[in-house]
Design a protein around this motif. Structure first.
Motif, short mmCIF file in Angstrom:
data_model
loop_
_atom_site.label_atom_id
_atom_site.label_comp_id
_atom_site.label_asym_id
_atom_site.label_seq_id
_atom_site.Cartn_x
_atom_site.Cartn_y
_atom_site.Cartn_z
N LEU A 58 23.61 -45.67 -12.12
CA LEU A 58 24.51 -46.66 -11.18
C LEU A 58 25.69 -45.66 -10.71
O LEU A 58 26.42 -46.15 -9.72
CB LEU A 58 24.99 -47.92 -12.07
N LEU A 59 25.84 -44.56 -11.19
CA LEU A 59 26.98 -43.67 -10.80
C LEU A 59 26.42 -42.87 -9.85
O LEU A 59 27.02 -41.78 -9.39
CB LEU A 59 27.44 -42.83 -11.90
N GLY A 60 25.26 -42.79 -9.55
CA GLY A 60 24.43 -42.04 -8.16
C GLY A 60 23.54 -40.69 -8.57
O GLY A 60 23.50 -39.91 -7.84
N ALA A 61 23.36 -40.80 -10.01
CA ALA A 61 22.38 -39.62 -10.01
C ALA A 61 21.27 -39.67 -9.42
O ALA A 61 20.62 -40.67 -9.24
CB ALA A 61 21.89 -39.81 -11.73
N LYS A 62 20.61 -38.56 -8.89
CA LYS A 62 19.39 -38.59 -8.16
C LYS A 62 18.18 -38.86 -8.92
O LYS A 62 17.32 -39.49 -8.44
CB LYS A 62 19.31 -37.05 -7.75
N LYS A 63 18.36 -38.38 -10.27
CA LYS A 63 17.07 -38.59 -11.07
C LYS A 63 17.86 -38.76 -12.57
O LYS A 63 18.68 -38.00 -12.95
CB LYS A 63 16.23 -37.39 -11.05
N VAL A 64 17.19 -39.80 -13.47
CA VAL A 64 17.77 -39.80 -14.87
C VAL A 64 16.28 -40.00 -15.60
O VAL A 64 15.31 -40.59 -15.38
CB VAL A 64 18.20 -41.17 -15.11
N ILE A 65 16.24 -38.88 -16.49
CA ILE A 65 15.17 -38.63 -17.41
C ILE A 65 15.67 -39.39 -18.59
O ILE A 65 16.14 -38.47 -19.56
CB ILE A 65 14.56 -37.47 -17.38
N ALA A 66 15.26 -40.56 -19.01
CA ALA A 66 15.56 -41.12 -20.17
C ALA A 66 14.73 -40.88 -21.45
O ALA A 66 13.47 -41.60 -21.17
CB ALA A 66 15.88 -42.56 -20.06
N THR A 67 14.89 -40.17 -22.35
CA THR A 67 13.64 -39.95 -23.30
C THR A 67 13.90 -40.35 -24.69
O THR A 67 15.12 -40.72 -25.05
CB THR A 67 13.48 -38.27 -23.56
N ASP A 68 12.72 -40.92 -25.38
CA ASP A 68 12.80 -41.55 -26.75
C ASP A 68 11.51 -41.14 -27.28
O ASP A 68 10.50 -41.06 -26.58
CB ASP A 68 13.06 -42.79 -26.52
N ILE A 69 11.27 -41.69 -28.52
CA ILE A 69 9.96 -41.66 -29.32
C ILE A 69 9.63 -42.99 -29.54
O ILE A 69 8.31 -43.00 -29.89
CB ILE A 69 10.06 -40.69 -30.52
#
Length: 192
Positions: free
Chosen positions: A32-43
């Motif tokens: 929402l703040l304008g990141a070009k890409k967000v890689i959200a990681t978890d297991i």
């Protein structure tokens, strides 16, 4: 997510890596703040499904901005490429905290070795479980020594009071309003 909001000018058009993203509060905030890409990681596969579901339901987030990705901090896999690394409330025990510290070390060293602008770091910890201060690990002590020689700000915890915070946590079943002291590491921003 509040820490990301303070750094909006850097988040815009950046690639943000979120470690231990859970259901994606910080990932959605970065998008929402304008990141070009967000890689959200978890297991946790269910957390990743919920994260994707939530991100897809926000009209202002493009369908290709948030990537929910399985990533085990304890694996030998390198961190995905990024400009900003976020680890929010992931320090549940000493072993996990040590691994988060190891991954911060990896990210910072890699950005220096690649000749890139240093990775910007945000780590928050509202739980403060015993034994989770990874800055006491030798590789982090050595990294801070290098920073001091190079006139860089060392990695260090700051404590910030959040008053009238509404939320839940590991030890709180339902949303409640409470005051909490949060320890925060901010590194690589304007003050370095």
């Amino acid at each position: 997510s509040q820490e990301l909001m303070k750094q909006q000018k850097y988040v815009s058009n950046a690639t943000v890596l979120v470690l231990g993203a859970g259901t994606g509060v910080e990932a959605q905030a970065a998008a929402l703040l304008g990141a070009k890409k967000v890689i959200a990681t978890d297991i946790n596969p269910l957390s990743l499904q919920l994260l994707e579901y939530g991100a897809q339901r926000i009209d202002t987030i493009g369908s290709d901005v948030v990537e929910a990705k399985y990533f085990d901090l304890f694996s030998s896999d390198p961190l995905p490429e990024h400009n900003i690394l976020v680890a929010a409330d992931t320090l549940y025990n000493a072993e996990l905290a040590k691994q988060v510290g190891h991954r911060l070390h990896e990210a910072i060293i890699r950005s220096f070795e690649d000749g890139q602008t240093p990775t910007k770091i945000i780590v928050t910890d509202s739980q403060k479980f015993h034994g989770t201060n990874f800055l006491e690990e030798q590789e982090m002590i050595d990294l801070n020594a290098i920073f001091q020689e190079g006139k860089w700000k060392p990695l260090q915890w700051e404590v910030e009071a959040l008053n009238n915070f509404c939320g839940s946590g590991v030890l709180i079943d339902d949303d409640q309003t409470y005051d909490v002291d949060v320890r925060v590491i901010r590194w690589g921003w304007d003050d370095n």
